[in-house]
Design an enzyme around this catalytic site. Structure first.
Site, short mmCIF file in Angstrom:
data_model
loop_
_atom_site.label_atom_id
_atom_site.label_comp_id
_atom_site.label_asym_id
_atom_site.label_seq_id
_atom_site.Cartn_x
_atom_site.Cartn_y
_atom_site.Cartn_z
N ARG A 54 0.82 -1.22 0.00
CA ARG A 54 0.00 0.00 0.00
C ARG A 54 0.85 1.26 0.00
O ARG A 54 0.41 2.34 -0.40
CB ARG A 54 -0.93 -0.02 1.22
CG ARG A 54 -2.18 0.85 1.02
CD ARG A 54 -3.17 0.69 2.15
NE ARG A 54 -2.55 0.89 3.42
CZ ARG A 54 -2.77 0.14 4.50
NH1 ARG A 54 -3.62 -0.85 4.45
NH2 ARG A 54 -2.15 0.38 5.63
N TYR A 107 -14.28 24.08 -7.31
CA TYR A 107 -14.90 22.92 -7.98
C TYR A 107 -16.05 22.40 -7.09
O TYR A 107 -15.84 22.14 -5.90
CB TYR A 107 -13.81 21.87 -8.19
CG TYR A 107 -14.26 20.56 -8.77
CD1 TYR A 107 -14.95 20.50 -9.97
CD2 TYR A 107 -13.97 19.37 -8.11
CE1 TYR A 107 -15.35 19.29 -10.50
CE2 TYR A 107 -14.36 18.15 -8.64
CZ TYR A 107 -15.05 18.12 -9.83
OH TYR A 107 -15.44 16.92 -10.35
N ASP A 180 -5.97 24.44 -5.86
CA ASP A 180 -6.32 23.43 -6.87
C ASP A 180 -5.72 23.95 -8.17
O ASP A 180 -6.23 24.90 -8.76
CB ASP A 180 -7.84 23.29 -6.97
CG ASP A 180 -8.26 22.25 -8.01
OD1 ASP A 180 -7.45 21.95 -8.92
OD2 ASP A 180 -9.40 21.75 -7.94
N LYS A 205 -6.88 14.93 -15.24
CA LYS A 205 -7.10 15.81 -16.40
C LYS A 205 -5.89 15.79 -17.33
O LYS A 205 -5.74 14.88 -18.10
CB LYS A 205 -7.46 17.23 -15.93
CG LYS A 205 -8.55 17.28 -14.88
CD LYS A 205 -9.88 16.77 -15.39
CE LYS A 205 -10.91 16.82 -14.28
NZ LYS A 205 -12.09 16.06 -14.54
C1 LIG Z 1 -10.87 21.97 -10.98
C2 LIG Z 1 -11.06 20.52 -10.67
N1 LIG Z 1 -10.49 20.01 -9.57
C3 LIG Z 1 -10.63 18.72 -9.24
C4 LIG Z 1 -11.39 17.87 -10.02
C5 LIG Z 1 -11.60 16.47 -9.54
O1 LIG Z 1 -10.89 15.51 -10.19
P1 LIG Z 1 -11.33 13.98 -10.10
O2 LIG Z 1 -12.45 13.82 -11.05
O3 LIG Z 1 -10.11 13.23 -10.45
O4 LIG Z 1 -11.76 13.72 -8.69
C6 LIG Z 1 -12.00 18.34 -11.17
C7 LIG Z 1 -12.80 17.45 -12.03
O5 LIG Z 1 -13.49 17.86 -12.93
C8 LIG Z 1 -11.84 19.71 -11.49
O6 LIG Z 1 -12.46 20.24 -12.58
#
Ligand SMILES: Cc1ncc(COP(=O)(O)O)c(C=O)c1O
Length: 390
Positions: A54, A107, A180, A205
């Site tokens: 892990r 988000y 983020d 992404k």
């Molecule tokens: C700005 C942003 N942060 C985080 C995420 C989350 O990523 P995950 O889908 O891998 O949880 C997204 C997903 O669309 C996003 O647009």
């Protein structure tokens, strides 16, 4: 030996059979919960840092090392998704009684985490206007504020913050800063170099880049924060599969080439959209004249393919007709992959505390790796459909 015993040992491991693993360009995909230690003394010898799968094996180590290089970090932790990276980083440093300030353009699933989970554990969450000045944001923070969570550009509406100024002022008040940075992917923007404490991204992404993987990362320079992040992952029991770690590293290898193309095509489409009669505004920080362009120019070495634009006012039926008319854009909530995507943002904007009127429907586009001219032609015929429905 009986079958049961022979089958446990049949095949053996390369180490046991004395065979060397062939050297390949990528790391070996080691699959294992059990890690075999060389002798009894090693079982409890702290020098053997990996005692259980892990903790991560060869592919995880290679990915963590490469991401640390990308982010200019002392250490990077991996999570099963972007949301778990954001949640994990916050859980690693916050405690009951703390307060946090979160951008209102965060988000949306993170807002749910903050409102429905952090608050249950005694953390008070307040949302701030992404256009507030750094001085007001930090100056008005109470003494209980432990962390400021930024997202710049913000989700859907693409406001940029002066992240370096927030980080500098927050440091003066011993407030942690986290961002983020999925839009910047650690490549076109490196938050740690701008003084941010925790650089978090959904690797799902742009680093993955092919819309077929979930993962997130958190990076830090301060060894104490790296320790806190690592402990957090251990306490939560999070791990990612070696195949996914391998694939993520493969994505990372081509990130700069793909990002340059997203930048170029995204801007070409944004420039074109800005001249269309059905479009009142384009929210793309790299577009000259767009909101916050100066901050983008100061801090970023490029742009990705994600931005939004505002349509002239029209009913929902016209917006749906526009989206349905698109032939080259998929309708989907993700971004960062090789394919172009579109969504209507308006239903999501309702979750915000500080509503802003954009004067018309807000559409988000992800510009993929297709030919920009083809994408523009597709958008033009869909705008014709929109105009016909007004
Ligand atoms: C700005 C942003 N942060 C985080 C995420 C989350 O990523 P995950 O889908 O891998 O949880 C997204 C997903 O669309 C996003 O647009």
């Amino acid at each position: 030996m009986r079958d049961e015993t022979r089958l446990i040992r049949a095949g053996g491991s390369p180490q046991k059979s004395g065979k060397q693993l062939a050297k390949t360009v990528g790391p070996p995909i080691q699959k294992g919960s059990t890690v075999l230690l060389p002798d009894a003394a090693a079982l409890y010898d702290d020098a053997h840092q990996v005692t259980y799968g892990r903790q991560g094996l060869a592919a995880h180590d290679a990915l963590r090392e490469a991401l640390a290089e990308l982010e200019g970090a002392k250490g990077v932790t991996l999570y099963p998704s972007g949301v778990s990276a954001l949640a994990g980083a916050l859980l690693a440093v916050l405690g009951a009684g703390d307060e946090i300030l979160v951008t209102d353009a965060v988000y949306k699933p993170m807002r749910r985490f903050c409102d429905q989970m952090l608050s249950r554990f005694g953390v008070k969450v307040s949302y701030y206007d992404p256009r507030i000045t750094p001085e007001a944001l930090v100056g008005e923070a109470s003494d209980k504020v432990r962390l400021i969570l930024m997202e710049s550009p913000g989700s859907l509406s693409f406001e940029m913050q002066d992240v370096a100024a927030v980080a500098r002022l927050a440091k003066g008040r011993k407030i942690l800063t986290a961002i983020d940075n999925t839009w910047g992917a650690g490549l076109i923007y490196r938050p740690l170099a701008h003084g941010v404490d925790l650089s978090i991204q959904a690797l799902t992404k742009y680093v993955g880049g092919h819309s077929d993987l979930f993962m997130g990362s958190a990076a830090a320079s301060d060894p104490k924060l790296v320790r806190a992040l690592t402990d957090g992952v251990i306490h939560m029991g999070w791990s990612v599969s070696p195949e996914d770690a391998y694939q993520m590293l493969r994505g990372l290898r081509t990130l700069p080439v793909r990002m340059a193309r997203h930048h170029e095509s995204g801007l070409a489409v944004a420039r074109w959209l800005a001249e269309q009669p059905e479009v009142t505004q384009v929210l793309h920080p790299a577009l000259p004249g767009a909101p916050d362009h100066a901050l983008w120019k100061r801090d970023y070495s490029g742009a990705c393919g994600l931005f939004a634009f505002v349509l002239t006012p029209g009913p929902n039926t016209a917006v749906d007709a526009f989206l349905d008319a698109l032939a080259l854009f998929g309708l989907g909530f993700s971004w960062g992959g090789f394919e172009s995507l579109a969504i209507n943002c308006d239903p999501q904007l309702k979750a915000r505390k500080l509503a802003r009127d954009y004067g018309g429907p807000l559409i988000r586009l992800h510009i993929g790796l297709e030919d920009a001219g083809d994408l523009i032609a597709d958008l033009r015929q869909a705008l014709d459909v929109y105009a016909a429905k007004l």
